[in-house]
Design an enzyme around this catalytic site. Structure first.
Site, PDB file in Angstrom:
ATOM      1  N   SER A 104     -35.890 -76.711 -34.535  1.00  0.00           N
ATOM      2  CA  SER A 104     -35.102 -75.889 -33.625  1.00  0.00           C
ATOM      3  C   SER A 104     -35.813 -74.559 -33.394  1.00  0.00           C
ATOM      4  O   SER A 104     -36.937 -74.538 -32.889  1.00  0.00           O
ATOM      5  CB  SER A 104     -33.685 -75.715 -34.179  1.00  0.00           C
ATOM      6  OG  SER A 104     -32.833 -75.158 -33.218  1.00  0.00           O
ATOM      7  N   HIS A 122     -28.745 -82.597 -31.525  1.00  0.00           N
ATOM      8  CA  HIS A 122     -29.596 -81.607 -32.178  1.00  0.00           C
ATOM      9  C   HIS A 122     -29.806 -81.901 -33.653  1.00  0.00           C
ATOM     10  O   HIS A 122     -30.847 -81.557 -34.208  1.00  0.00           O
ATOM     11  CB  HIS A 122     -28.954 -80.225 -32.016  1.00  0.00           C
ATOM     12  CG  HIS A 122     -29.855 -79.087 -32.381  1.00  0.00           C
ATOM     13  ND1 HIS A 122     -30.977 -78.769 -31.648  1.00  0.00           N
ATOM     14  CD2 HIS A 122     -29.811 -78.196 -33.406  1.00  0.00           C
ATOM     15  CE1 HIS A 122     -31.573 -77.720 -32.193  1.00  0.00           C
ATOM     16  NE2 HIS A 122     -30.893 -77.363 -33.255  1.00  0.00           N
ATOM     17  N   ASP A 169     -28.894 -83.527 -26.976  1.00  0.00           N
ATOM     18  CA  ASP A 169     -28.932 -82.220 -27.626  1.00  0.00           C
ATOM     19  C   ASP A 169     -28.474 -81.118 -26.663  1.00  0.00           C
ATOM     20  O   ASP A 169     -29.117 -80.891 -25.636  1.00  0.00           O
ATOM     21  CB  ASP A 169     -30.364 -81.935 -28.098  1.00  0.00           C
ATOM     22  CG  ASP A 169     -30.477 -80.705 -28.972  1.00  0.00           C
ATOM     23  OD1 ASP A 169     -29.538 -79.885 -28.985  1.00  0.00           O
ATOM     24  OD2 ASP A 169     -31.505 -80.562 -29.649  1.00  0.00           O
TER      25      ASP A 169
END
Length: 642
Positions: free
Chosen positions: A488, A609, A573
């Site tokens: 991320s 995600h 995501d």
């Protein structure tokens, strides 16, 4: 781990071959000696409250949000995300009959659910088109009347979070941006109560609230303190002028918001308050003993290992004389320890995580610091097999460097069973606690010396400096044996780091990486963008645009030899859109010089995600990452018996 809540103890079970958790309960006074078999109950009178495996049948993805029993323990409210895009639906189930008594298939919500004073009221949150939690509704269970809109946050910079005080007296709505917060409260059990505000929002003032015995317990940076102070005030509306620092009997402020000690969480009990935070870069837990409203003492929980991770677990009862903390270190598997609030030396290990085949005596860990280029000392945690370090005779060994460095989030020196597959192949594993995280307090994150806004490059510089230290100073490894990884915002870290110093790394793993920074942050229509402007800056402003263009990974790929790269993403995501890793991979392939490593993209078409919800699929995904890493390092085989 059974934990008491009313007339029951609640716990979860996992079964071999089943991908998801089973939530159970038993009478509080239940006895029984579990024989460790799947067929037998953990406690007599065991009842399955929710079997997530049944929810997941026929679904490619299944992640539960809230799972909340009602005040009477007769009903269960739970929310589920079936796509990975963090949009949920919720159900209310009768625990006696097993029947669903409330569900609206057209109602999409954020995952949070909170019961009211009794079984008749449930609060939930909905999201706007930008995937921002922004409205709180009150629902009357079993009623045909429309749900009541209780609160709406119209400022696009703010997110909503809902919770109930541990004593059950108040329902709270926390509306916060990255830098400013405002908390509302509703007195439960009072039909005439109206939603009121604890303290109106003030620019760059963050605060969190808990309740105990007619008093708000407040953690806040009011006054511009670098870290959170601990304050109290009467439990009334608009009380900001009555906030006072909590002091010991000699007038010492327990948490003054200074640089040495950071406060991250406050949990109030009937006779004690438990504070969580950091000191010396290590997670800490403090027990504050009270005599009415007066402080009798404050004691820090101490443990044998210098570097460790410790935190208070979830508690459901206000009137208790015991707490449970979760404890581990890089070489000590997770354990749950019950501690007597009146005598913290009275400790009982309730559960230790079993790690088959693991021998702690074979491993060692270190905590040290590395001087960054601007003079700051960056904490570093290192774990390895003892024989690898003892037998290397000054020769470099394969090393994996992990980092994150954003949002004030801390990467703890905790245990990981999956990491053992790397250590068993002779690798050294290193965590760089770089700026942008909160390991050294909020000052490690905030301007002017942290890594936010116009000092964000400190994150990447710290990481590259740690890599250089591993090679040049500590001489643990060399560039052809050094890999790096981040997920991320940690993927942004890796992208920026390999742009800055591609020659330092052999392999880079970028999980759901935020790498197209300017394009994403300039487009307010993309989910979750506007709320991020108080993290990175708004690139619609020239000074931020210029600065972000200088580090945005996709805009700074050079014609140099790059490490082998694995980029992963999730089709659903909402936080980092799937096209970011795809675009960065294309840019790397187009611009990098001959002799660079392969650039591979792996897209999960049924996740978001946080990767796979199925625990077995998650392990397969992790195994794929490790296989890529080990193959590129030519460590894909392991000696028999190791």
């Amino acid at each position: 781990l059974p934990r008491p809540r009313g007339d029951y103890v609640y716990y979860t079970r996992s079964f071999e071959g089943k991908s998801y958790t089973v939530h159970c309960r038993a009478p509080r006074d239940a006895t029984g000696q579990w024989d460790k078999t799947a067929q037998s109950p953990v406690l007599e009178g065991e009842q399955v409250v929710l079997d997530v495996n049944k929810l997941a049948e026929g679904k490619k993805y299944c992640s539960t949000g809230a799972i909340k029993t009602s005040p009477s323990h007769k009903l269960l409210a739970y929310s589920v995300d079936f796509t990975g895009d963090e949009t949920c639906q919720f159900w209310v189930k009768d625990l006696e009959s097993g029947e669903t008594i409330d569900h609206d298939e057209k109602l999409d919500i954020y995952g949070s659910l909170v019961w009211g004073h009794d079984d008749s009221v449930l609060f939930y949150v909905t999201m706007d088109e930008a995937h921002r939690p922004h409205k709180v509704y009150k629902r009357i269970i079993g009623s045909d009347q429309p749900d009541e809109l209780l609160f709406e946050e119209k400022d696009e910079m703010y997110w909503i979070h809902i919770f109930k005080s541990l004593d059950g007296k108040y329902f709270h709505i926390d509306s916060s941006s990255k830098e400013t917060s405002e908390v509302h409260f509703l007195e439960l059990g009072n039909p005439d109560a109206k939603l009121e505000c604890v303290a109106k929002r003030r620019q760059k003032v963050l605060y969190e609230v808990e309740h105990r015995d007619g008093t708000w317990w407040i953690a806040s940076n009011v006054g511009g303190t670098p870290n959170m102070s601990l304050l109290t005030a009467p439990a009334v509306a608009n009380c900001e002028e009555q906030w006072k620092n909590l002091q010991s009997s000699d007038g010492t402020k327990l948490f003054d918001g200074g640089y040495q000690r950071s406060l991250s969480d406050v949990t109030t009990f009937k006779t004690h308050v438990v504070c969580s935070g950091r000191e010396g870069g290590i997670p800490r837990v403090w027990i504050v003993a009270l005599d009415g409203a007066d402080v009798k003492s404050m004691e820090i929980l101490k443990f044998d290992e210098e570097a460790h991770d410790v935190g208070l677990t979830s508690h459901f009862e206000f009137d208790t004389d015991k707490i449970v903390v979760a404890y581990d270190s890089m070489i000590t598997p997770l354990s749950h320890i019950e501690i007597n609030l009146d005598d913290t030396t009275s400790r009982t290990v309730l559960k230790e995580k079993a790690v088959p085949g693991y021998d702690k005596s074979l491993f060692a860990c270190e905590r040290t610091t590395v001087k960054a280029r601007d003079g700051e000392e960056v904490p570093v945690s290192i774990v390895y097999r003892k024989d690898v370090m003892a037998n290397r005779n000054g020769e470099p060994v394969p090393t994996h460097l992990y980092g994150y460095g954003s949002y004030g989030a801390c990467m703890e020196a905790s245990f990981s069973a999956t990491r053992l597959t790397l250590l068993s192949r002779g690798m050294v594993y290193v965590i760089a606690h770089i700026r942008g995280g909160g390991e050294m307090g909020r000052q490690w994150y905030e301007e002017p010396k942290g890594a936010k806004y116009l000092c964000k490059k400190n994150t990447f510089n710290d990481f590259v400096d740690v890599a250089n230290w591993l090679i040049e100073d500590r001489k643990i490894t060399k560039p052809s044996m050094l890999s790096c990884e981040g997920r991320s915002a940690g993927g942004l870290l890796i992208g920026a780091s390999i742009n800055q110093a591609p020659e330092l790394f052999k392999i880079a793993i970028l999980g759901v990486p935020f790498v197209d920074v300017v394009c994403t942050m300039i487009d307010a229509s993309i989910p979750l963008t506007v709320v991020e402007w108080e993290e990175w800056g708004n690139p619609n402003e020239e000074k931020y645009h210029q600065y972000m263009m200088e580090y945005s990974p996709i805009n700074n790929v050079q014609s140099k030899v790059y490490p082998a790269c694995l980029l992963t993403g999730g089709l659903h995501d909402p936080r980092v859109q799937f096209w970011e890793p795809a675009k960065f991979a294309a840019e790397l392939r187009h611009s990098q010089a001959e002799g660079s490593g392969p650039v591979c993209v792996k897209m999960d078409m049924s996740a978001g995600h946080f990767s796979a919800s199925d625990r077995y699929k998650y392990l397969k995904e992790l195994a794929f990452d490790f296989a890529f890493l080990l193959d590129q390092l030519e460590l894909s085989t392991i000696e028999k018996g190791e």
